[in-house]
Each structure stands twice: as structure tokens, then as C-alpha cells.
Design an enzyme around this catalytic site. Structure first.
Site, PDB file in Angstrom:
ATOM      1  N   LYS A  92       0.853  -1.248   0.037  1.00 48.68           N
ATOM      2  CA  LYS A  92      -0.030   0.214  -0.111  1.00 48.68           C
ATOM      3  C   LYS A  92       0.769   1.329   0.132  1.00 48.68           C
ATOM      4  CE  LYS A  92      -4.381  -1.411   1.464  1.00 48.68           C
ATOM      5  NZ  LYS A  92      -4.168  -2.790   1.948  1.00 48.68           N
ATOM      6  N   GLU A 114      -9.300   6.859   3.831  1.00 48.15           N
ATOM      7  CA  GLU A 114     -10.222   6.007   4.783  1.00 48.15           C
ATOM      8  C   GLU A 114      -9.666   4.683   4.999  1.00 48.15           C
ATOM      9  OE1 GLU A 114     -10.049   6.007   1.660  1.00 48.15           O
ATOM     10  OE2 GLU A 114      -9.569   3.616   1.267  1.00 48.15           O
ATOM     11  N   SER A 381       1.483  -9.730  -0.742  1.00 51.74           N
ATOM     12  CA  SER A 381       1.276  -8.426  -0.627  1.00 51.74           C
ATOM     13  C   SER A 381       1.536  -7.754   0.736  1.00 51.74           C
ATOM     14  CB  SER A 381      -0.380  -8.156  -0.945  1.00 51.74           C
ATOM     15  OG  SER A 381      -1.061  -8.864  -0.114  1.00 51.74           O
TER      16      SER A 381
HETATM   17  C1  LIG Z   1      -5.320  -3.703   1.728  1.00 49.09           C
HETATM   18  C2  LIG Z   1      -4.327  -5.362   1.421  1.00 49.09           C
HETATM   19  C3  LIG Z   1      -5.062  -5.940   0.723  1.00 49.09           C
HETATM   20  C4  LIG Z   1      -6.215  -5.899  -0.400  1.00 49.09           C
HETATM   21  O1  LIG Z   1      -6.061  -4.791  -1.465  1.00 49.09           O
HETATM   22  P1  LIG Z   1      -5.982  -4.821  -2.730  1.00 49.09           P
HETATM   23  O2  LIG Z   1      -6.096  -3.474  -3.198  1.00 49.09           O
HETATM   24  O3  LIG Z   1      -6.782  -5.788  -3.412  1.00 49.09           O
HETATM   25  O4  LIG Z   1      -4.428  -5.125  -2.886  1.00 49.09           O
HETATM   26  C5  LIG Z   1      -4.061  -7.336   0.228  1.00 49.09           C
HETATM   27  N1  LIG Z   1      -2.940  -7.498   0.994  1.00 49.09           N
HETATM   28  C6  LIG Z   1      -2.638  -6.774   2.006  1.00 49.09           C
HETATM   29  C7  LIG Z   1      -1.561  -7.041   2.861  1.00 49.09           C
HETATM   30  C8  LIG Z   1      -3.220  -5.318   2.101  1.00 49.09           C
HETATM   31  O5  LIG Z   1      -2.988  -4.658   3.365  1.00 49.09           O
END
Ligand SMILES: *Cc1c(COP(=O)(O)O)cnc(C)c1O
Length: 406
Positions: A92, A114, A381
Site C-alpha cells: 500500500k 479511509e 502483498s
Molecule cells: C489492503 C491489503 C490487500 C487488499 O487490497 P488490494 O487493493 O486488493 O491489494 C491485500 N493485502 C494486504 C497485505 C493489504 O494490506
């Protein structure tokens, strides 16, 4: 590259999806934002500053790591794109920094955001601190209680965290509240949206900021394997980590792109966030997309073990790519996600975010399908430290507490 795969059109449409369904007062600000982003993204100095930040502040490029013991377990060759190693622990920050740089360039002194789980709030508060901008984060009261540590983190970083007490007191209401703030303060304020969602230009802009993931992964896999992967796998909340990974591979049709949604407790309404399995086209918070809704168009409640995937709608570009047959979507249950979490911890010594664990869990669930020669990249992610307390009971925290002192 086919134009359909590089959208959106000038008004933000991905085929019949996307667009900008917002109050009249936001039309001009969104157009101004679109123009500012278009110009910045073509400006060498802006790109250089963004790139330098990604390198020296975020820690990019993140490694593409060959997970040999996980590969052994799954019967395929699996690489992990290590977004969990980014500053603040997830992908993010890529987008938050991009948007804060843009806000500063547009002369805004204040950013708002948000947040559900708090991850995007923390990323925005971090980027705002780095550039000395005032930061206000809207968060549902229920989420504030569930994610108390992230609230503390944001406050330490100098952000004001505003509790939202409407409705279910979670992410959907927090987005509405942030929109309201933006309508009122749009001259001084930029709204940092956290995923490839909402009105134009957000889905496009966030994809561009996150595409660094896929560009790096492409270069890295070509360097170490000499060929493109057969399969990309990423979890899908709003869809930004998945779009970021997929986008630079879309014109290579041999590369399958699979998004994994939250199946929660199963596909009964209210128990999941599997928009592709159970959603219908509709308009929610600025864009036409797939939405979990009942027959009267009321938004359904959602559930997922991972807050980051727990949302009733998905980014519009995903819906369009799915209709074009270029990307595929599936879901796994909470239970399978936890199995994915355990599997990665045990085989590689890495605790994934519960969101990312959906992607690992899906590969494990489908393990009979894979061949040794299959080359797979999973987008890791985020890191799982934030989720450990949620899993504490499963791993015997209660038993430990019950133990008499030695
Ligand atoms: C917020 C988040 C997601 C989901 O958001 P996407 O916009 O679909 O990537 C996935 N993995 C992590 C670690 C997150 O913090």
C-alpha cells in the site's frame, strides 16, 4: 497491446465498468486530479522523485524469492514477490507515496484517507509525515477497536484518526465519510484512495502507482528463469496488489492471471466477499462494478478473516478484464487461508498477511493440478505480524496462559 487491455478511456470507462458516479461538486475536482496525474506521470522529474522514494524509502526493488520448500510441497516452481518487505509491511505504501507526491505537486496541504484494517491509513499517515502534510484518517468505530494498534501507529505518525459511527461502523461508512470531507474541503485537500477503486481517475492512477510490482517481477523472472511465468496469483480486495502485478504481463497471453477473493465462511450472503462468484453489476462509491447486493440493490454485509479483503465491491478494471477473458477469479475460505498462512510459515519461515495467505492457500488447495515445470509468481502483498493476535487462539495462546508458572 490491444487498447482494451490498457484502458480506461478518457472518461474512465473500462468497457461498461468504471466511470465516475459522484456528486456534482466532485466532478471538477476529479477532472483536475485526472489532468494533474496525467501531466505528472509524463513528467520526468516527478517520475524520478517517485522512483527514488521507492528505492531509498520503501526499499525497492523488493526481491523475487524462489520458495524452494514451498515449491516442493506444492509440486510447482513458486516464486514470491516480496511486497511484505516494503516499508510499513505491505504494497500500500507504493500508492500512498505516489498520491502524496501528487497532492504536494497540486499545492494541497492536507490529505485524507479511509481505512478498514488500518493498513492504508498507516501507509497514508507515513507518506504524509514524510512530506509534512496534515493527515486525517476516517475509520469505522468497530474497525478502530479491532485494529487498535494501527490506530496508535497512525496517531504516533501525527495523523488524526476520526471514528465513524454510522451504519455497520466499518470501511463502507468510512469511505462515505471521507467523501463528505472531500466535498467540503476539496480546495485544500487531496483524498488518498487506497485501491484500484472508486471514481476515475483512481482505478487508473492507483494501478499505475502499483505497476512497479509487475514491472520488477517481469524483469526479475526473466533474469533468473529466462522466461515468463505460466501463472500469476494475487489476492483481491479492491484489487490493487493484483492489478499492480498483472498489468505489465497483460499483453503476454500465455501468462495466466488469477485473483483470489475472500470466501469467508462460505458463499451464503453475508458470509464472504467473493464478488466474482456472487456479485452483480451495480454502482457503489463512484464506479460501476461488481457489487454484492440483494434483489433490491441493498449492499450486503460481508465477512472475511482478513479485513483487507472484506468489501462488497471490486475494482472495475478487474471486472472488465474478466469479461475479456484475460484474467480469472476464484475464492478460498477463511480456513484455507489459515492453512496457507501456516504452510508458508512452516516451509519458508515467512508469516504472510492473511490477505496474501489466500493466494498461498489457493495454490495448496489446487495442488493436484500443478506440474513440476509450472512457473508461478505469487504476490506476497504484506507481512503477517498484524494478524498474529487474531490467530493466537488457534496456536494455543489460551493453553499457554493456563500453564502454571514453572
Ligand atoms: C489492503 C491489503 C490487500 C487488499 O487490497 P488490494 O487493493 O486488493 O491489494 C491485500 N493485502 C494486504 C497485505 C493489504 O494490506
Amino acid at each position: 497491446m490491444s487498447r482494451a487491455l490498457t484502458g480506461p478511456d478518457r472518461r474512465g470507462h473500462f468497457g461498461p465498468y468504471g466511470g465516475s458516479f459522484v456528486p456534482e461538486t466532485l466532478m471538477a475536482p476529479l477532472e483536475e486530479l485526472t489532468e494533474a496525474f496525467r501531466k505528472a506521470w509524463r513528467d520526468r522529474d516527478f517520475r524520478r522523485e517517485f522512483q527514488q522514494l521507492l528505492r531509498d524509502y520503501v526499499g525497492r526493488p523488493t526481491p523475487l524469492y524462489y520458495a524452494s520448500r514451498l515449491s516442493e510441497e506444492l509440486g510447482a516452481k513458486v516464486y514470491l514477490k516480496r511486497e511484505d518487505l516494503c516499508h510499513t509491511g505491505a504494497h500500500k505504501i507504493n500508492n500512498a507515496l505516489g498520491q502524496v507526491l501528487l497532492a504536494r505537486r497540486m499545492g494541497k496541504q492536507r490529505v485524507i484517507a479511509e481505512t478498514g484494517a488500518g493498513q492504508h491509513g498507516v501507509a497514508t499517515a507515513t507518506a504524509a509525515a514524510r512530506f509534512g502534510l496534515k493527515c486525517v484518517v476516517y475509520m469505522g468505530r468497530v474497525d478502530m477497536e479491532r485494529q487498535a494498534l494501527n490506530v496508535v501507529r497512525m496517531r504516533i505518525l501525527g495523523a488524526e484518526v476520526v471514528p465513524v459511527t454510522a451504519g455497520q461502523q466499518t470501511l463502507k461508512e468510512a469511505i462515505s465519510e471521507a467523501m463528505r470531507d472531500w466535498v467540503t474541503n476539496v480546495r485544500t485537500t487531496h483524498y488518498v484512495l487506497g485501491t484500484v477503486f472508486g471514481a476515475h481517475p483512481y482505478p487508473w492512477m492507483v494501478r499505475e502507482f502499483q505497476s512497479v510490482i509487475g514491472r520488477e517481477a517481469r524483469r526479475q523472472i526473466l533474469r533468473c528463469e529466462g522466461r515468463l511465468p505460466d501463472l500469476l496469483v494475487a489476492c483481491v480486495g479492491g484489487g490493487s496488489n493484483a492489478m499492480g502485478l498483472f498489468a505489465p504481463f497483460l499483453r503476454n497471453r500465455t501468462v495466466r492471471c488469477i485473483g483470489v477473493e475472500a470466501g469467508g465462511r462460505g458463499l451464503t450472503p453475508g458470509d464472504h466477499a467473493a464478488r466474482f462468484a456472487a456479485g452483480r453489476p451495480g454502482v457503489l462509491q463512484g464506479a460501476r462494478t461488481l457489487v454484492l447486493q440483494d434483489d433490491d440493490g441493498q449492499i450486503l454485509p460481508t465477512h472475511s478473516i482478513s479485513a483487507g479483503l472484506d468489501y462488497a465491491a471490486v475494482g472495475p478494471e478487474h471486472v472488465w478484464l474478466h469479461e475479456l477473458g484475460r484474467t480469472e477469479y476464484t475464492w478460498v475460505s477463511d480456513e484455507v487461508a489459515v492453512q496457507g498462512f501456516e504452510l508458508l510459515a512452516r516451509t519458508e519461515g515467512i508469516l504472510p498477511a492473511l490477505e496474501s495467505a489466500h493466494a498461498i492457500g489457493w495454490l495448496w488447495q489446487e495442488r493436484r493440478r500443478w506440474k513440476r515445470s509450472d512457473l508461478i509468481i505469487v504476490n506476497l502483498s504484506g507481512r503477517g505480524d498484524k494478524d498474529v493476535h487474531q490467530l493466537a487462539d488457534r496456536f494455543g495462546a489460551a493453553a499457554v496462559h493456563a500453564e502454571p508458572p514453572a
